[in-house]
Write an enzyme that holds these catalytic residues in place. Structure first.
Site: not given
Lengths: 394, 135
Positions: A92, A215, A341
């Protein structure tokens, strides 16, 4: 351990561009990368002919779309052949790593104009497959093998943080609420929608104590910035943003091998190096984009970056000081939680938010008098951390 | 999307996963799971040797997995825990033989040998250690 030296040449950001973050059924990985690339080149007011190298962060094009070798894909479809293209991968934090490689390339003196970007196309596969693909960010052989998931790993951090420091379930929820408040004001955010603490606490459990609204989502998106030597930056923009520090640190691949699972030592070390390079302290940072892949991750980031004492991250979110208008606004873009994301693109999108804030271009999210900002991008559960400090001051 | 792995991928890990074998540095005494060839503290002066752990430990942190990765659907909800073993290092695995909601930080656990999952196409059954409450 030898400490790294300073950059040999100052570097500035002269252009930024990104796609909207979201679920883009009509766009493939390469099409998103091209959209972000064109926007960044136009923003910089340069031509593709000026770009000498391209660096692209991409976590797992192979698992998400079947396409590895995304470096060549970028150079080809951006029309930049035959310049060199490099893919950076650190789960990430792949995006921030691209930024770092671009900065080092210019500081070395070898290149002047480098396009650094990040892209991830995550919605071309189904949920369980995406969960499996993201499992590769942790230790596959010793964590994923036994059935640990990525939210599960952060849930282990959360459970221990709550046990050790009395961090509350409500404090975790406040992170999501704040970031959705900010994302509500961001036209490129995936979720431009406010949520309440009650909604977070009644959303489905994913991995106790973390719930769905703790999340960050599965997201498609791409982001690009154009870097140039600081000496020439003013030729291209009235508002260059200078790189004051680029720092990176590593820690164990698995969460369980850490000295303390509630502290990301890689973040602590990357931040220490970044503050030292920039000659700054946490109190000098006006705003920061931190890696809130899960709500607990933002609480840990407060502590590990020096904005709160160890164990007091929960109190900091509760104090309201990290909201817009607070002492240190965090994740004004909406963060990973609300802006979305797309893993490989996130690190670059964080840079873009700080650049917009420092230019005074952040619209309703604008932090008054923003002069110096930080980005914090984490790979896996903290095996990689990358910290950048950007400023209007050279 | 994650394709099936060949037998060798699992076979080479049998000792570690079936017998709970890790490493100990003869120089500084620190234990490691999984096995390591290099002690991060002692580096070249370290003397790594294989050890079989006792399998006793305490739950250090835990979570209940509700949304599983591929291959684990039939086991949901299941507990994943960081267990601090008596040798001083930590590992991650499942805690079984109790209700998920009864697991607590500090709970004494012992190793047990269980099925983890099976490969979808080949049917290869994968085993490994899990933990259960200490009786």
């Amino acid at each position: 351990m030898t400490e790294e030296a300073k950059l040999n040449r100052d570097v500035a950001v002269i252009g930024v561009g990104q796609t909207k973050f979201g679920e883009h059924w009509s766009q493939s990985m390469r099409e998103m990368a091209v959209e972000a690339g064109i926007k960044a080149v136009e923003d910089a007011g340069i031509s593709g002919h000026d770009i000498q190298m391209v660096v692209g962060g991409n976590m797992s094009g192979g698992l998400f779309t079947g396409q590895e070798h995304s470096s060549a894909m970028l150079a080809d479809y951006l029309g930049l052949n035959p310049i060199p293209a490099i893919r950076t991968e650190a789960a990430c934090s792949s995006g921030a790593l691209a930024m770092r490689v671009g900065i080092l390339a210019i500081a070395s003196g070898m290149y002047d104009f480098v396009a650094v970007g990040g892209v991830e196309k995550m919605t071309d596969i189904y949920g369980p497959q995406a969960t499996t693909a993201l499992s590769g960010a942790m230790d596959y052989e010793t964590e994923a093998y036994f059935g640990a998931t990525f939210p599960g790993i952060y849930a282990l951090i959360a459970q221990r943080h709550m046990y050790q420091y009395k961090t509350t379930r409500e404090q975790l929820a406040m992170v999501a609420v704040k970031n959705h408040d900010n994302g509500f004001l961001n036209p490129v955010a995936q979720y431009q929608k406010r949520i309440t603490v009650g909604e977070v606490l009644s959303s489905p459990l994913v991995a106790d104590p973390l719930r769905l609204l703790d999340c960050s989502p599965i997201t498609d998106g791409a982001a690009t910035v154009i870097l140039a030597p600081a000496d020439v930056a003013r030729k291209y923009t009235d508002a260059p943003v200078y790189v004051k520090a680029t720092a990176q640190a590593s820690d164990t691949l698995s969460l369980f091998s850490r000295r303390d699972i509630t502290t990301l030592d890689a973040t602590v070390e990357a931040a220490r190096r970044a503050y030292k390079q920039a000659g700054l302290a946490p109190k000098d940072i006006n705003l920061a984009e931190v890696h809130d892949c899960f709500t607990i991750a933002e609480i840990c980031a407060y502590e590990d970056l020096g904005f709160a004492k160890k164990g007091e991250g929960g109190k900091l979110i509760q104090s309201g000081q990290t909201m817009l208008g607070g002492k240190i606004p965090i994740n004004t873009s909406g963060g990973l939680k609300s802006k979305g994301h797309p893993v490989g693109a996130t690190g670059i999108a964080q840079i873009i938010e700080i650049v917009k804030q420092l230019r005074g271009d952040a619209g309703k999210r604008q932090v008054n008098g923003a002069n110096t900002g930080m980005t914090h991008n984490v790979g896996g559960s903290g095996a990689t951390a990358v910290v950048h400090i950007l400023s209007r001051d050279r | 999307m994650v394709k099936e792995f060949a037998v060798s991928f699992h076979w080479r890990k049998f000792k570690e996963r079936y017998m709970f074998i890790g490493s100990r540095c003869g120089h500084c005494g620190e234990h490691f799971y999984p096995k390591r060839e290099i002690c991060p503290k002692c580096r070249r002066t370290g003397k790594m040797e294989h050890v079989q752990f006792s399998g006793l430990g305490k739950v250090y942190s835990y979570t209940i997995i509700r949304v599983p990765p591929e291959g684990f659907k039939t086991y949901v909800p299941y507990v994943i825990a960081v267990v601090e073993i008596d040798e001083g290092t930590k590992v991650i695995s499942q805690v079984v033989d109790c209700r998920p909601e009864d697991v607590r930080i500090g709970m004494d656990v012992q190793l047990c040998f269980r099925k983890i999952r099976s490969e979808r196409d080949s049917g290869l059954i994968l085993y490994g250690f899990k933990f259960k409450p200490l009786k």
